[in-house]
Design a protein around this motif. Structure first.
Motif, PDB file in Angstrom:
ATOM      1  N   VAL A 139       0.828  -1.200   0.000  1.00  0.00           N
ATOM      2  CA  VAL A 139       0.000   0.000   0.000  1.00  0.00           C
ATOM      3  C   VAL A 139       0.865   1.253   0.000  1.00  0.00           C
ATOM      4  O   VAL A 139       0.560   2.242  -0.688  1.00  0.00           O
ATOM      5  CB  VAL A 139      -0.972  -0.026   1.204  1.00  0.00           C
ATOM      6  N   GLN A 140       1.952   1.236   0.747  1.00  0.00           N
ATOM      7  CA  GLN A 140       2.850   2.393   0.748  1.00  0.00           C
ATOM      8  C   GLN A 140       3.535   2.563  -0.611  1.00  0.00           C
ATOM      9  O   GLN A 140       3.696   3.692  -1.091  1.00  0.00           O
ATOM     10  CB  GLN A 140       3.890   2.247   1.855  1.00  0.00           C
ATOM     11  N   MET A 141       3.930   1.464  -1.234  1.00  0.00           N
ATOM     12  CA  MET A 141       4.474   1.536  -2.595  1.00  0.00           C
ATOM     13  C   MET A 141       3.431   2.114  -3.553  1.00  0.00           C
ATOM     14  O   MET A 141       3.743   2.969  -4.385  1.00  0.00           O
ATOM     15  CB  MET A 141       4.882   0.146  -3.082  1.00  0.00           C
ATOM     16  N   LEU A 142       2.203   1.624  -3.436  1.00  0.00           N
ATOM     17  CA  LEU A 142       1.128   2.092  -4.303  1.00  0.00           C
ATOM     18  C   LEU A 142       0.910   3.590  -4.135  1.00  0.00           C
ATOM     19  O   LEU A 142       0.792   4.331  -5.122  1.00  0.00           O
ATOM     20  CB  LEU A 142      -0.153   1.317  -3.980  1.00  0.00           C
ATOM     21  N   ALA A 143       0.870   4.058  -2.905  1.00  0.00           N
ATOM     22  CA  ALA A 143       0.677   5.486  -2.663  1.00  0.00           C
ATOM     23  C   ALA A 143       1.828   6.295  -3.258  1.00  0.00           C
ATOM     24  O   ALA A 143       1.613   7.370  -3.834  1.00  0.00           O
ATOM     25  CB  ALA A 143       0.552   5.756  -1.165  1.00  0.00           C
ATOM     26  N   SER A 144       3.048   5.781  -3.143  1.00  0.00           N
ATOM     27  CA  SER A 144       4.203   6.472  -3.706  1.00  0.00           C
ATOM     28  C   SER A 144       4.104   6.559  -5.225  1.00  0.00           C
ATOM     29  O   SER A 144       4.414   7.596  -5.834  1.00  0.00           O
ATOM     30  CB  SER A 144       5.489   5.743  -3.298  1.00  0.00           C
ATOM     31  N   ILE A 145       3.648   5.488  -5.862  1.00  0.00           N
ATOM     32  CA  ILE A 145       3.473   5.482  -7.323  1.00  0.00           C
ATOM     33  C   ILE A 145       2.379   6.468  -7.732  1.00  0.00           C
ATOM     34  O   ILE A 145       2.537   7.238  -8.693  1.00  0.00           O
ATOM     35  CB  ILE A 145       3.139   4.060  -7.809  1.00  0.00           C
ATOM     36  N   LEU A 146       1.264   6.459  -7.020  1.00  0.00           N
ATOM     37  CA  LEU A 146       0.162   7.363  -7.346  1.00  0.00           C
ATOM     38  C   LEU A 146       0.588   8.829  -7.194  1.00  0.00           C
ATOM     39  O   LEU A 146       0.238   9.677  -8.016  1.00  0.00           O
ATOM     40  CB  LEU A 146      -1.041   7.059  -6.451  1.00  0.00           C
ATOM     41  N   LYS A 147       1.355   9.111  -6.145  1.00  0.00           N
ATOM     42  CA  LYS A 147       1.849  10.474  -5.947  1.00  0.00           C
ATOM     43  C   LYS A 147       2.802  10.876  -7.071  1.00  0.00           C
ATOM     44  O   LYS A 147       2.787  12.022  -7.529  1.00  0.00           O
ATOM     45  CB  LYS A 147       2.539  10.589  -4.596  1.00  0.00           C
ATOM     46  N   ALA A 148       3.639   9.909  -7.512  1.00  0.00           N
ATOM     47  CA  ALA A 148       4.564  10.195  -8.612  1.00  0.00           C
ATOM     48  C   ALA A 148       3.813  10.518  -9.901  1.00  0.00           C
ATOM     49  O   ALA A 148       4.349  11.204 -10.784  1.00  0.00           O
ATOM     50  CB  ALA A 148       5.503   9.006  -8.828  1.00  0.00           C
TER      51      ALA A 148
END
Length: 480
Positions: A139-148
């Motif tokens: 989930v933290q990886m996903l949030a980082s990708i979405l923010k990018a």
């Protein structure tokens, strides 16, 4: 994978809860915001809580000032006139309160269900993740990708940020990255995610769910009503079985992730490159490079699998390939998740205190070789034969701590009799320093001393964070 008409919940306002008698089961992270939100919408709210400690009394005083009735130390009886129960996720289905509710025909929701029903008409869609291990990291990886990708997002749910706070707060989001536990999914019958993922399934929390089948079924609820993609783990056929059993929106696809070469409608790895063959034009012939394995930190196999799952969910939402790469590069895992602490005399010291069950520990052990393994704690009914048999060839030695260390020692004797074992018969706070000292003695240059306990921590420590901190402190002391 079934296909049927899915009715999305109509966002609810004051009209649904005005003068409705609602019982909130449990205080804490989920109960307090649930009680507050319901009271603000006109409900007549009673909170019942098993505990009656100082923290509970402080929370009770806060809620009573809002007109909420709170019963501390009395979580068994169903308050008279209750029309709905909203429960904290950890309360077991067999509790007398819920049995009484079933007899009375009273519906039971979790805080996730309440958040889903309270979200506004233009609410952000949910990209949801569950699994026995890896949920938080994914989930933290996903949030980082979405923010990018320039999207307004947050990592919420079981990760520590209340979904109710995210849904009802003033901040606006384009999409939410949502971690959901099996407990939360059990109490969320109408949840319908945009896309969902089950990372893996291994025996866990069976005392709560009653059986492995019931545990898996609750995990599989994350796929119900998915709009675009049901993401599953090719290496774990049970996750694909859950996709087949789900009733989803027309056009929703099954998308697999694999550490091998991806087939059509899968994400995978080819020559050190993360590849997408699911969200590309003409996926039967084409593929899209997303990132390099070296962009994933740390590049352990199970963490690469987490990255692929996160990438699949992000791609289902239309995120470009470059944002996947940039988001993975920007991500750093939380402490105590295969965290490199130090190198001493050519030996690496790695803290994976978060590996609190055998499935997580096996994934951690698979990332290194040779290993001096520090393990033990509260087994929670686990068996260790499969873990030890699968990892034996990687072990230089083992140092065992904690209440149930004998179970691991016996498994080592059966499946890795040549591996030297140090059995520490102590549970005081200084035990970790002795464990690390013994591990240092067994290790050789090029080895990894790995804390991957395969057990819970509460026999010796407050939680896995304190256990990991003790390991890191011991390593620093040896290196001083």
């Amino acid at each position: 994978m079934g296909s049927g008409q899915v009715t999305t919940s109509v966002p609810s306002g004051q009209s649904e809860f005005q003068d409705r008698r609602v019982t909130v089961a449990g205080l804490g992270v989920s109960g307090v915001p649930a009680a507050r939100a319901l009271r603000e919408r006109g409900a007549i709210v009673t909170v019942v809580n098993d505990g009656d400690d100082e923290r509970a009394r402080a929370q009770a005083a806060e809620l009573e000032a809002l007109g909420v009735t709170v019963r501390l130390g009395d979580g068994a009886a169903l308050p008279e006139g209750t029309e709905l129960i909203v429960t904290a996720p950890g309360w077991q289905p067999g509790k007398p309160l819920f049995q009484a509710a079933e007899r009375a025909g009273v519906p039971i929701w979790g805080d996730v269900e309440l958040a889903w029903r309270l979200r506004g008409p233009d609410a952000a869609p949910w990209l949801a993740v569950t699994g026995t291990n890896g949920k938080t990291t994914t989930v933290q990886m996903l949030a980082s990708i979405l923010k990018a990708a320039g999207l307004r997002t947050a990592a919420v749910g079981n990760i520590g940020v209340s979904l109710l706070d995210a849904v009802l707060g003033e901040e606006e989001y384009d999409v939410l990255a949502v971690e959901l536990s099996s407990y939360q999914l059990h109490w969320a019958p109408s949840l319908r995610a945009y896309s969902g993922a089950v990372l893996n399934l291994a025996p866990d929390h069976l005392d709560w769910h009653g059986s492995m089948d019931a545990y898996a079924a609750d995990k599989g609820r994350i796929y119900e009503g998915n709009k675009v993609a049901c993401v599953y783990n090719v290496a774990d056929p049970r996750t694909e079985d859950l996709v087949r059993e789900a009733d989803v929106e027309e056009g929703c696809r099954a998308v697999g992730f694999t550490l091998g070469t991806p087939a059509v409608s899968q994400l995978g790895v080819v020559d050190g490159i993360l590849i997408d063959r699911a969200f590309v034009e003409n996926r039967h012939k084409n593929a899209q490079e997303l990132a390099e394995v070296s962009d994933v930190e740390p590049p352990a196999l199970h963490n690469i699998a987490n990255a692929l799952a996160a990438a699949a969910l992000a791609r289902s939402f239309g995120v470009p390939a470059q944002a996947v790469r940039d988001g993975l590069r920007a991500f750093r895992p939380d402490a105590h998740r295969i965290q490199h602490v130090a190198d001493l005399d050519g030996v690496a010291y790695v803290d994976d205190s978060k590996a609190t069950n055998t499935h997580a520990a096996e994934a951690s052990l698979a990332a290194y070789e040779p290993i001096v393994w520090i393990a033990g704690g509260l087994a929670k009914g686990a068996e260790f034969d499969e873990l030890v048999a699968n990892s034996a060839k990687r072990l230089r030695g083992a140092v065992l701590i904690g209440a149930d260390r004998a179970l691991i020692r016996e498994a080592l004797a059966r499946h890795a009799p040549e591996v030297p074992v140090v059995d520490l018969d102590r549970t005081d706070t200084g035990a970790m320093l002795q464990a690390v000292t013994e591990a240092k003695r067994l290790a050789r240059p090029g080895d990894t001393v790995l804390l991957a306990p395969a057990c819970a921590s509460m026999d010796m420590f407050t939680n896995y964070n304190q256990r990991g901190d003790a390991f890191a402190a011991a390593v620093r002391e040896l290196g001083a």
